[in-house]
Design a protein around this motif. Sequence first.
Motif, PDB file in Angstrom:
ATOM      1  N   UNK A   1       0.833  -1.206   0.000  1.00  0.00           N
ATOM      2  CA  UNK A   1       0.000   0.000   0.000  1.00  0.00           C
ATOM      3  C   UNK A   1       0.866   1.254   0.000  1.00  0.00           C
ATOM      4  N   UNK A   2       1.907   1.268   0.810  1.00  0.00           N
ATOM      5  CA  UNK A   2       2.798   2.426   0.838  1.00  0.00           C
ATOM      6  C   UNK A   2       3.548   2.578  -0.486  1.00  0.00           C
ATOM      7  N   UNK A   3       3.925   1.447  -1.061  1.00  0.00           N
ATOM      8  CA  UNK A   3       4.646   1.485  -2.332  1.00  0.00           C
ATOM      9  C   UNK A   3       3.762   2.079  -3.431  1.00  0.00           C
ATOM     10  N   UNK A   4       2.488   1.650  -3.476  1.00  0.00           N
ATOM     11  CA  UNK A   4       1.560   2.171  -4.481  1.00  0.00           C
ATOM     12  C   UNK A   4       1.322   3.663  -4.258  1.00  0.00           C
ATOM     13  N   UNK A   5       1.232   4.070  -2.981  1.00  0.00           N
ATOM     14  CA  UNK A   5       1.050   5.488  -2.679  1.00  0.00           C
ATOM     15  C   UNK A   5       2.234   6.304  -3.191  1.00  0.00           C
ATOM     16  N   UNK A   6       3.444   5.795  -2.997  1.00  0.00           N
ATOM     17  CA  UNK A   6       4.638   6.492  -3.488  1.00  0.00           C
ATOM     18  C   UNK A   6       4.662   6.522  -5.017  1.00  0.00           C
ATOM     19  N   UNK A   7       4.263   5.415  -5.649  1.00  0.00           N
ATOM     20  CA  UNK A   7       4.226   5.372  -7.108  1.00  0.00           C
ATOM     21  C   UNK A   7       3.307   6.447  -7.670  1.00  0.00           C
ATOM     22  N   UNK A   8       2.180   6.652  -6.989  1.00  0.00           N
ATOM     23  CA  UNK A   8       1.176   7.586  -7.475  1.00  0.00           C
ATOM     24  C   UNK A   8       1.667   9.033  -7.451  1.00  0.00           C
ATOM     25  N   UNK A   9       2.517   9.364  -6.492  1.00  0.00           N
ATOM     26  CA  UNK A   9       2.932  10.772  -6.373  1.00  0.00           C
ATOM     27  C   UNK A   9       4.278  11.060  -7.038  1.00  0.00           C
ATOM     28  N   UNK A  10       4.959  10.017  -7.498  1.00  0.00           N
ATOM     29  CA  UNK A  10       6.237  10.224  -8.184  1.00  0.00           C
ATOM     30  C   UNK A  10       6.013  10.200  -9.691  1.00  0.00           C
ATOM     31  N   UNK A  11       6.197  11.325 -10.370  1.00  0.00           N
ATOM     32  CA  UNK A  11       5.928  11.369 -11.818  1.00  0.00           C
ATOM     33  C   UNK A  11       6.932  10.536 -12.605  1.00  0.00           C
ATOM     34  N   UNK A  12       6.484  10.066 -13.748  1.00  0.00           N
ATOM     35  CA  UNK A  12       7.381   9.352 -14.651  1.00  0.00           C
ATOM     36  C   UNK A  12       8.362  10.333 -15.286  1.00  0.00           C
ATOM     37  N   UNK A  13       9.639   9.985 -15.374  1.00  0.00           N
ATOM     38  CA  UNK A  13      10.621  10.882 -16.010  1.00  0.00           C
ATOM     39  C   UNK A  13      10.272  11.111 -17.483  1.00  0.00           C
ATOM     40  N   UNK A  14      10.359  12.358 -17.907  1.00  0.00           N
ATOM     41  CA  UNK A  14      10.037  12.702 -19.292  1.00  0.00           C
ATOM     42  C   UNK A  14      11.209  12.407 -20.231  1.00  0.00           C
ATOM     43  N   UNK A  15      12.337  11.982 -19.666  1.00  0.00           N
ATOM     44  CA  UNK A  15      13.526  11.738 -20.482  1.00  0.00           C
ATOM     45  C   UNK A  15      13.581  10.307 -21.019  1.00  0.00           C
ATOM     46  N   UNK A  16      12.603   9.492 -20.679  1.00  0.00           N
ATOM     47  CA  UNK A  16      12.534   8.136 -21.218  1.00  0.00           C
ATOM     48  C   UNK A  16      11.061   7.794 -21.478  1.00  0.00           C
ATOM     49  N   UNK A  17      10.780   6.721 -22.245  1.00  0.00           N
ATOM     50  CA  UNK A  17       9.397   6.346 -22.519  1.00  0.00           C
ATOM     51  C   UNK A  17       8.563   6.257 -21.242  1.00  0.00           C
ATOM     52  N   UNK A  18       7.293   6.624 -21.375  1.00  0.00           N
ATOM     53  CA  UNK A  18       6.451   6.908 -20.212  1.00  0.00           C
ATOM     54  C   UNK A  18       5.740   5.679 -19.651  1.00  0.00           C
ATOM     55  N   UNK A  19       6.514   4.710 -19.204  1.00  0.00           N
ATOM     56  CA  UNK A  19       5.939   3.519 -18.583  1.00  0.00           C
ATOM     57  C   UNK A  19       6.992   2.834 -17.723  1.00  0.00           C
ATOM     58  N   UNK A  20       6.500   2.032 -16.770  1.00  0.00           N
ATOM     59  CA  UNK A  20       7.374   1.239 -15.895  1.00  0.00           C
ATOM     60  C   UNK A  20       6.662  -0.056 -15.525  1.00  0.00           C
ATOM     61  N   UNK A  21       7.464  -1.058 -15.139  1.00  0.00           N
ATOM     62  CA  UNK A  21       6.953  -2.331 -14.621  1.00  0.00           C
ATOM     63  C   UNK A  21       7.558  -2.533 -13.236  1.00  0.00           C
ATOM     64  N   UNK A  22       6.713  -2.761 -12.253  1.00  0.00           N
ATOM     65  CA  UNK A  22       7.164  -2.960 -10.871  1.00  0.00           C
ATOM     66  C   UNK A  22       6.825  -4.390 -10.449  1.00  0.00           C
TER      67      UNK A  22
END
Length: 461
Positions: free
Chosen positions: A100-121
């Motif tokens: 739950x804390x990890x998902x909360x952190x994911x939600x507030x940390x923007x994806x870097x605009x210097x690479x394609x806009x997706x991640x896999x956790x």
Amino acid sequence: MQLEEGEVPVSPSGQYLNSATLSFTVLAVLEFEVPIDDLNITRLIKDMFISSNPRFSSIMVGENNEAKRWKPVQVQVENHVKTPKFPQGKSPEFYDRCLEEYISDLAINPLPQTRPLWEVHVIKYETSNAAGTLILKLHHALGDGYTLIGLLISTFQRADNPSLPLTFPSLQSSSKPNGDSSSIFRVVPRVLRGVINTVLDFGTSILKKEDDLTPIRSANKGLEMAPRNTTTITFSLDTIKQIKSRLNVTINDVITGIIFYGSRMYMEEESSESRNANSSALVVFNTRNIGRYKSVNEMVKPNADKLWGNQFTLSHVPIPKFSNLGDSLNPLKFILKVHKTMERKKNSSAVYMTAGLIESVRKFRGAEVAAKLIQNTLKNSSIALSNLIGPVEQMALQNHPVKGFYFTVAGVPVSTGVAIVSYMGKLRVAITSEKGYIDADKFKSCVLKAFDMICKTTNAV
């Protein structure tokens, strides 16, 4: 503006969904029945992202005053895969809190605009709901929920028989008007009602006043990046269908009514003054004129009418009030109010006019102005609500069965967000709420209490 080799223009919606004002991210959480230590993540990334659409191997470039474009880059897979480390040897309940804390952190940390806009956790710890969890973090500029389901169709298989395709309920309502719908005595009044509804809905959307401050709406600044709690509730789809049949409404009416009724109960328990507060939900409507999901290959065909991407609009739906004691004791009457509102929305073209207005603003005043229009519309609302139809059968990824999944949308400037998805005979409701303002456990309890009351009252009819 001259495009360099390989570059393509960003769609209009993509430009304002990834702007200085707005930045929406979809978090899709997949819960597996078995450990996922041996998942081939590189293969997943190739199948789901890199091979599906050039946007997944491109970055968005362009100054604020010029049209943005997708620029191809070399994907560094290791930069897109995150495998968090939690303390070893703890209980599933401990890892529930970590997740739950990890998902909360994911939600507030923007994806870097210097690479394609997706991640896999990749979460390799056993929680109460899963032996392992995969989180797909996708920027909304890449596509909407329809696109996300298309990616799943193209990458996952049926757990019971991989040679067969996953199946889905129809995306369109199967209800038909009774009698001779071609009769002029039926058509003319319906058309007139549609015109009136369109004018009223569109006017209400443009001139809508800000919702009252309540226990579910703080109107605090910076809600886009405010820490969130995420809780989920699972409902039996068969039970929802029974309620639907008893009341002669739709599944969406029932689940929306449950959420609204639970929200009013929570508001009243937290503050009796909010019993009759003016509150509304901003509901997402898919504007594709289609009856089923399509795979990625189908979505990107030249004649596919641009199915890929973002094709949705927003509509305000008022949350019915507990205007008197009878309403609060009769949850079925509450659902019927929701049904009446939604039926009127269906006989209205306001959502398309709203989408057209946003596009006109973008075209003549720029993407940032269009983004601010959407932001203000969201900020004036109490709840953001969206839903998806998921597969009927169980999915599997590389022979790893998926026990359940849900999604949330991050970056939305509201205190309360609700995302609903169906899967394997269940409805999974994910509720995101502003930390420190909303009691997430109590809100969830109120929604469950609303469901219980509606079930008992329906059985008593």
